[in-house]
Design a protein around this motif. Structure first.
Motif, PDB file in Angstrom:
ATOM      1  N   ALA A 110      38.096  -9.743 -54.395  1.00  0.00           N
ATOM      2  CA  ALA A 110      38.328 -10.675 -53.286  1.00  0.00           C
ATOM      3  C   ALA A 110      38.144  -9.997 -51.934  1.00  0.00           C
ATOM      4  CB  ALA A 110      39.728 -11.279 -53.380  1.00  0.00           C
TER       5      ALA A 110
ATOM      6  N   THR B  70      33.176  -8.327 -58.151  1.00  0.00           N
ATOM      7  CA  THR B  70      34.184  -8.024 -59.172  1.00  0.00           C
ATOM      8  C   THR B  70      34.010  -6.627 -59.759  1.00  0.00           C
ATOM      9  OG1 THR B  70      32.828  -9.041 -60.912  1.00  0.00           O
ATOM     10  CG2 THR B  70      34.473 -10.446 -59.824  1.00  0.00           C
TER      11      THR B  70
ATOM     12  N   ARG C  31      45.512 -11.379 -59.816  1.00  0.00           N
ATOM     13  CA  ARG C  31      44.883 -12.649 -60.196  1.00  0.00           C
ATOM     14  C   ARG C  31      43.396 -12.670 -59.891  1.00  0.00           C
ATOM     15  NH1 ARG C  31      49.334 -17.145 -58.082  1.00  0.00           N
ATOM     16  NH2 ARG C  31      51.060 -16.432 -59.408  1.00  0.00           N
ATOM     17  N   THR C  32      42.965 -11.787 -58.989  1.00  0.00           N
ATOM     18  CA  THR C  32      41.540 -11.684 -58.658  1.00  0.00           C
ATOM     19  C   THR C  32      41.197 -10.220 -58.445  1.00  0.00           C
ATOM     20  OG1 THR C  32      41.865 -11.879 -56.266  1.00  0.00           O
ATOM     21  CG2 THR C  32      41.522 -13.923 -57.496  1.00  0.00           C
TER      22      THR C  32
ATOM     23  N   SER D  59      38.743 -15.702 -58.489  1.00  0.00           N
ATOM     24  CA  SER D  59      39.219 -17.016 -58.058  1.00  0.00           C
ATOM     25  C   SER D  59      38.073 -18.014 -57.942  1.00  0.00           C
ATOM     26  CB  SER D  59      39.921 -16.900 -56.704  1.00  0.00           C
ATOM     27  OG  SER D  59      38.982 -16.521 -55.700  1.00  0.00           O
ATOM     28  N   GLU D  60      38.426 -19.299 -57.934  1.00  0.00           N
ATOM     29  CA  GLU D  60      37.420 -20.342 -57.729  1.00  0.00           C
ATOM     30  C   GLU D  60      36.744 -20.172 -56.366  1.00  0.00           C
ATOM     31  OE1 GLU D  60      36.219 -22.650 -59.736  1.00  0.00           O
ATOM     32  OE2 GLU D  60      37.441 -21.782 -61.335  1.00  0.00           O
ATOM     33  N   GLU D  61      37.510 -19.710 -55.387  1.00  0.00           N
ATOM     34  CA  GLU D  61      36.954 -19.490 -54.058  1.00  0.00           C
ATOM     35  C   GLU D  61      35.877 -18.394 -54.080  1.00  0.00           C
ATOM     36  OE1 GLU D  61      39.884 -18.737 -51.076  1.00  0.00           O
ATOM     37  OE2 GLU D  61      38.685 -19.710 -49.533  1.00  0.00           O
TER      38      GLU D  61
END
Length: 343
Positions: free
Chosen positions: A190, A291, A186-187, A273-275
């Protein structure tokens, strides 16, 4: 000094030097044998003939086996003021097992070497081992044995053995023009974001950042890639695959060179992610530094035939004739990931 017999409970507060190698190895062997037949997560677990406790393990491969080794060094790859020993042990398994998944294999077992100073507490070594055992079992494998030696700092080396179960191995150099590039998870990035948060928190002398971006910190301490996607991708016909250990850009460079093709990636398609977006804005970081260049997520990068990207993967680019790697239409230039021998 009396330290107890092999069958007595070991005192976790004593040092490794006080307890001695044989006593501690007996405890590690016992821990590996408690759950000697874990439930198979990604495949059968009947390929281990002799596991931990003898001079060596014996494996019935019934076909090609996949083997990979990774080493984690205290102060270089982990810090005990950021991660507890259990997490460090589990992380070492993940980074080794990801290479097995990248070949399309499932984890069958791990062999572990633990090096540590003589004044290391027994509890630290047992917790490292517990993390290793639990992570191996979560992946459907067994700890097959290992070694315990003295060193100036803690060093973990995990060798993972995997099985292909009749599948052909997936190599990094199989990408073809027309293929679609995709990643799992999903990310992506991170772990690098979490490291940046930890470094910023240390510089600020405050835990506020750690608490605000705790999910990113957790992602750095212990990445949680879905390594079951490796064999699934192999069955879906993936042409090339690798895990993102040194940063997406590094894996793209390796895949492009090994395959003799050009790889184009749209950074806006890379899952974040938004974070991560929030932390990048707060710290003044270009999101692509995490990323594209960030490492240690251990998600998978694959090149699939057109229309062949399976569920659980995100399309991020394409393969074409030519050479080199382009991100957002530009050559990667100086954008690089983890370099092992840079200080």
């Amino acid at each position: 000094m009396t330290v107890g017999s092999i069958g007595d409970p070991v005192d976790r507060s004593r040092s490794v030097g006080e307890v001695g190698e044989r006593r501690l190895i007996a405890e590690l062997t016992r821990a590996a044998s408690v759950h000697d037949s874990p439930p198979a997560v990604h495949g059968p677990a009947h390929d281990i003939v002799i596991g931990s406790g003898d001079d060596a393990a014996v494996i019935d491969t019934a076909g090609p086996a996949v083997i990979s080794t990774d080493t984690a060094v205290q102060g270089r790859h982990f810090r005990f003021d950021w991660s507890d020993p259990h997490t460090v042990g589990a992380r070492a398994v993940v980074q080794s097992a990801a290479d097995i998944a990248a070949m399309g294999g499932r984890v069958s077992g791990t062999v572990v070497s633990i090096a540590c100073p003589p004044d290391t507490t027994v509890g630290t070594v047992l917790d490292l081992d517990a993390g290793i055992v639990e992570a191996t079992h979560r992946l459907g494998g067994r700890v097959l044995g290992g070694d315990l030696v003295a060193a100036d700092q803690v060093v973990l080396t995990v060798t993972t053995v995997g099985m292909l179960d009749g599948l052909a191995p997936t190599v990094v150099g199989g990408a073809r023009p027309g293929d679609e590039l995709a990643v799992t998870g999903r990310t992506l990035g991170a772990s690098a974001a979490g490291l940046a948060v930890l470094l910023a928190a240390r510089s600020a002398g405050s835990d506020e950042l750690r608490e605000r971006y705790s999910a990113l910190v957790d992602a750095h301490r212990l990445p949680a890639p879905d390594l079951g996607q490796g064999p699934l991708a192999a069955r879906a016909g993936v042409h090339a695959m690798t895990d993102v250990s040194d940063g997406l850009v590094e894996e793209l460079i390796t895949m492009a060179a090994a395959s003799g093709v050009r790889l184009d990636v749209d950074s806006t398609r890379i899952p974040a992610s938004e974070e991560m977006h929030s932390a990048a804005g707060f710290l003044g970081v270009d999101l692509r530094d995490w990323t594209v260049a960030g490492g240690e997520d251990h998600e998978l990068l694959g090149a699939f035939p057109p229309g062949g990207v399976p569920p659980g993967w995100t399309r991020i680019g394409q393969v074409s004739e030519g050479a080199d790697v382009f991100v957002d239409g530009h050559p990667v230039g100086g954008l690089r990931g983890w370099q092992s021998f840079e200080t």
